[in-house]
Write an enzyme that holds these catalytic residues in place. Structure first.
Site, mmCIF file in Angstrom:
data_model
loop_
_atom_site.group_PDB
_atom_site.id
_atom_site.type_symbol
_atom_site.label_atom_id
_atom_site.label_comp_id
_atom_site.label_asym_id
_atom_site.label_seq_id
_atom_site.Cartn_x
_atom_site.Cartn_y
_atom_site.Cartn_z
ATOM 1 N N GLY B 17 17.446 -50.254 -53.301
ATOM 2 C CA GLY B 17 16.990 -51.652 -53.183
ATOM 3 C C GLY B 17 15.610 -51.451 -52.623
ATOM 4 N N THR B 18 14.608 -51.989 -53.198
ATOM 5 C CA THR B 18 13.320 -51.403 -52.915
ATOM 6 C C THR B 18 12.194 -52.371 -53.213
ATOM 7 O OG1 THR B 18 12.014 -49.451 -53.399
ATOM 8 C CG2 THR B 18 12.971 -50.562 -55.242
#
Lengths: 217, 216
Positions: B17-18
């Protein structure tokens, strides 16, 4: 570019709108978009006003289920006018926010509505309060809500400065709403803004073609 | 309580998740990413570099499922090496992006990763390609990952055509900083890669050195 589930079928997430409120030097700006949609597919109204007046210098924006929000506001308005008669003075902004909070908290299992309350009173000047879905009440300098707000967190964090002038704050609010409307498909239409100061209340409506454009448009 | 349930991170998929971003300037590109890898609610790696080289002057930024993204990057790295030996010169950025797109499209049901491909080649200069779900499109800049939602407004407002290298680097750092503040799945340090005709420069900006644009 990840898909985010922001429709009303997901509990606890706001539905198709972008709302914001911000304090500037001497007043507060509260505003919203004007689109009402059904299931994110059909625009049922292009020009709905989501900024509701609950007293002379106190306005509210609603997020979440429109039906729940309208019912709560109706009840809050009558509480507030009674309260104002009893106190023989205009209600404080925090009183308006508290009334909303009580209703949201006591009925938290049935309701799915949150509010931004902004206004001016003689005790504390311009204030903005957020009543969240479960009934938490906090005061902030600037706040955003609704499905479109996700896209402008970065912009608001970077661009909001305390003690802006009225013009700067209006421009900031218009830009933020325009950016959110540009990315969120369930926000759109015109930008409704209300400027509240000691002197009075001013409505500003920015139609779609007058909204600021950004580089890629 | 008898017996502890196993820690959550053992059973959760590992996702990056970035926040990833790539932007083109006249003469090159700048890529940026955060460094957090999460498995459910735990951060399993707080210093992962999500900017992966595909070739000397072509990098990709990884987002989505960590395993899927890394595998795609490795496969394309290999395919690009073979291709560049066949043509006898450095590969074009578009070729790298096409290889990524081919894998993303063919296995779109099984994979859940989004790679942004950016680099410099002699023919077209700096280029940025987005390859979400098997689409291939060249853009002046691209953002991706869960943190990107929070900064769409900011990048829409702040992007200007014709920014130079320094301005692009600042733009990338500011955007990452804002996204990392708001997205729970982004955080740690910021990695920056600048690619131009002279070479490739990798840089790390530690958490406390990131600009503090958030003044509340």
């Amino acid at each position: 570019m990840e898909k985010h589930y922001t429709d009303s079928k997901v509990k606890g997430v706001s539905t198709g709108t972008t709302i914001l409120a911000a304090i500037f030097d001497g007043g507060v700006v509260i505003g919203s978009d004007s689109r009402a949609s059904i299931g994110g597919e059909y625009v049922s109204s292009k020009t709905i006003n989501k900024v509701i007046q609950v007293h002379d210098r106190i306005f509210c924006c609603m997020a979440g289920s429109l039906a729940d929000a309208q019912a709560v506001i109706k009840s809050a308005k009558s509480h507030l006018s009674f309260h104002s008669v009893q106190m023989e003075s205009p209600p404080l902004v925090i009183a308006a926010a508290s009334v909303l909070k009580e209703l949201c908290y006591k009925n938290k299992d049935e309701l799915q509505a949150g509010f931004l309350t902004a206004g001016w009173d003689s005790k504390k000047g311009p204030q903005v309060y957020v009543v969240s879905l479960g009934g938490m009440l906090i005061s902030q300098q600037v706040t955003i809500g609704g499905s479109g707000s996700t896209y402008i967190y970065g912009y608001v964090d970077a661009k909001y400065k305390p003690n802006m002038t009225r013009e700067e704050c209006l421009q900031f609010a218009t830009n933020a709403l325009a950016l959110a409307m540009g990315r969120d498909n369930v926000s759109g239409g015109v930008a409704h803004l209300v400027v509240i100061t000691e002197k009075g209340v001013e409505h500003v409506v920015v139609p779609g073609d007058k909204l600021p454009r950004f580089n890629d448009e | 309580m008898l017996g502890e349930a196993e820690p959550q991170w053992l059973s959760e998929e590992v996702k990056t998740g970035t926040t990833i971003i790539a932007i083109e300037f006249n003469g090159g590109v700048v890529l940026g990413s955060d460094s957090r890898v999460s498995a459910g609610e735990s951060v399993v790696n707080r210093v992962m570099n999500k900017l992966s080289p595909l070739h000397d002057k072509i990098y990709c930024a990884l987002s989505g499922s960590a395993a899927d993204a890394q595998t795609i990057a490795e496969m394309v790295n290999y395919q690009l090496d073979v291709h560049s030996m066949e043509i006898g010169e450095d590969p074009q950025v578009r070729s790298a992006a096409t290889l990524v797109k081919n894998i993303s499209y063919k296995y779109k049901e099984e994979l859940s990763a989004h790679l942004i491909v950016a680099g410099w080649d002699r023919r077209e200069g700096g280029q940025v390609f987005a390859t979400l779900k098997g689409l291939l499109t060249r853009q002046p800049f691209a953002v991706g990952g869960s943190g990107s939602s929070y900064v769409y407004g900011f990048v829409d407002a702040e992007y200007r055509k014709g920014m130079n290298k320094k301005e692009c680097q600042q733009f990338v750092v500011n955007t990452l900083s804002l996204a990392m503040k708001r997205d729970g799945s982004s955080g740690g340090v910021a990695y920056l890669v600048t690619i131009d005709e002279h070479g490739t420069e990798e840089k790390v900006i530690l958490g406390n050195d990131l600009p503090n644009l958030f003044n509340q």
